[in-house]
Design an enzyme around this catalytic site. Structure first.
Site, PDB file in Angstrom:
ATOM      1  CG  LEU A   1     -22.961  -1.772  -3.111  1.00 41.15           C
ATOM      2  CD1 LEU A   1     -22.356  -2.961  -2.373  1.00 41.15           C
ATOM      3  CD2 LEU A   1     -24.436  -2.007  -3.381  1.00 41.15           C
TER       4      LEU A   1
ATOM      5  N   PRO B   1     -16.253  -3.807   0.478  1.00 42.98           N
ATOM      6  CG  PRO B   1     -16.547  -2.866   2.611  1.00 42.98           C
ATOM      7  CD  PRO B   1     -15.480  -3.244   1.621  1.00 42.98           C
ATOM      8  CG  LEU B   2     -19.157   0.542   0.802  1.00 41.03           C
ATOM      9  CD1 LEU B   2     -18.944   2.012   1.117  1.00 41.03           C
ATOM     10  CD2 LEU B   2     -20.561   0.105   1.221  1.00 41.03           C
TER      11      LEU B   2
ATOM     12  N   GLY C   1     -23.903   4.862  -3.505  1.00 43.36           N
ATOM     13  CA  GLY C   1     -24.975   5.666  -4.071  1.00 43.36           C
ATOM     14  C   GLY C   1     -24.498   6.826  -4.914  1.00 43.36           C
ATOM     15  CE  LYS C   2     -17.879   6.416  -5.572  1.00 41.23           C
ATOM     16  NZ  LYS C   2     -16.572   6.733  -4.948  1.00 41.23           N
TER      17      LYS C   2
ATOM     18  N   GLY D   1     -16.405  -1.156  -4.702  1.00 40.37           N
ATOM     19  CA  GLY D   1     -15.640  -0.131  -5.395  1.00 40.37           C
ATOM     20  C   GLY D   1     -16.359   1.205  -5.472  1.00 40.37           C
TER      21      GLY D   1
ATOM     22  CE1 TYR E   1      -3.255  -2.798   0.146  1.00 37.71           C
ATOM     23  CE2 TYR E   1      -3.718  -2.261   2.422  1.00 37.71           C
ATOM     24  CZ  TYR E   1      -3.968  -3.028   1.294  1.00 37.71           C
ATOM     25  OH  TYR E   1      -4.947  -3.993   1.329  1.00 37.71           O
TER      26      TYR E   1
END
Length: 348
Positions: free
Chosen positions: A221, A215-216, A223-224, A218, A59
């Protein structure tokens, strides 16, 4: 299960180590999140009762570990002691042929370098960041066992392994009386459920806890993204349209994507919650999940996501999300025929 602060605690797989059900992922540290913002996220996370902090040597080419290390060094002993620290090794950290992989030679240096950057003498969880087809698994697992015995690693873990690779790792470790992996870190969300065919059953059978990343989905989820407007503005793709647009178009072309987003939005509006909170709450309730890894660019995003800790979906809400996100029926041996062949009950 019990609570610490606002975040539920669970065991790290079949180990006795307690971790927060929401973890803080640090992939953005040193890249999309500067050091001050990263330290603020760590403060907010631990103040909310979060304990599991996940990083990796790759990272930001080691900068993420250094940022976490400086934060740890500047905090009181009681804060440091509550942190369950996880990192990973496997991917390239140099141009040399031995600067990657899961060989004893590379992992010995990778682990020591991670410990140095983090400013600690051990990590609680050291994960193989991915499978290495060139290194015998026995060599890798013996190194991990040696690291556990030396006190440099509390528990070994896996990441991005397939079902057969998980089973092979457990079998070899048990056969050779080596430290057995306690976790698997896979991509998992309402939009990515392929691991449920083989990987989740393998983990449940062997007692490995899941640490889902992404979990979203990428950012989907969150909402954007909307059906009628391509990304622009304050999103990763909007700020850099050339980055990942091919992947965006591929996901956007699936009718299932928009059906899932609509269902998540409906549940969120009915519950007075956000879409990320609903998506995270769904994942927290999945079998074998030890901790869901939150990756945020900003502290406000992190605060919002931490709100999932107090959200329990109803059976009806869960059933709707299960149905709308169910991937297409897979072919044999995972489909109806294969399932029937593997089934058995006492009635015959």
């Amino acid at each position: 299960m019990w609570l610490a602060g606002e975040v539920e605690l669970r065991t790290l797989g079949r180990s006795g180590c307690a971790v927060s059900a929401l973890a803080l992922g640090t992939m953005t540290f040193g890249a999309e999140t500067d050091e001050a913002g990263a330290h603020e996220q760590l403060d907010v996370f631990t103040e909310a009762g979060g304990t599991l902090v996940d990083t990796a040597d790759v990272y930001s080419a080691g900068a993420s570990e250094e940022i976490v290390g400086r934060w740890l060094a500047a905090r009181p002993a009681d804060v440091r002691d509550r942190v369950v620290l996880a990192t990973k090794g496997r991917f390239p950290m140099g141009e040399d042929a031995n600067a990657l992989g899961t060989s004893r030679r590379h992992l010995r240096r990778a682990l020591d370098d991670s410990l140095s950057r983090l400013g600690v003498d051990h990590v609680d969880l050291y994960q193989l960041h991915a499978w290495d087809p060139l290194t015998p698994l026995e060599e890798t697992l013996r190194f991990l066992d040696d690291a556990v015995r030396a006190g440099k690693v509390g528990y070994p873990g896996l990441s991005n392994f397939t079902g057969w690779q998980v089973q092979r790792a457990v079998d070899v470790a048990e056969r050779e009386h080596l430290a057995v992996p306690v976790t698997l870190q896979p991509s998992y969300s309402l939009l990515v459920r392929g691991i449920e065919a083989e990987i989740v059953p393998a983990c449940r059978y062997n007692g490995l806890g899941l640490l889902p990343w992404g979990p979203l989905g990428g950012g989907w989820l969150s909402g954007k993204y909307t059906r009628d407007q391509r990304p622009e503005g304050a999103t990763r793709l909007g700020e850099d349209p050339g980055r990942g647009m091919e992947a965006y178009d591929r996901v956007a072309a699936r009718a299932r994507t928009w059906d899932v987003l609509e269902a998540v939005q409906d549940v969120a509006e009915a519950r007075g919650a956000t879409m990320p909170q609903v998506a995270l709450a769904w994942l927290l309730a999945r079998p074998a999940v030890s901790s869901v890894i939150l990756g945020a660019r900003t502290t406000d995003q992190l605060r919002g996501n931490l709100g999932a800790a107090g959200l329990a979906l109803s059976a009806e809400e869960t059933a709707r999300l299960d149905a709308v996100s169910d991937p297409a029926e897979p072919d044999y041996p995972y489909g109806e025929v294969g399932t029937e062949q593997r089934s058995r009950d006492l009635a015959g």
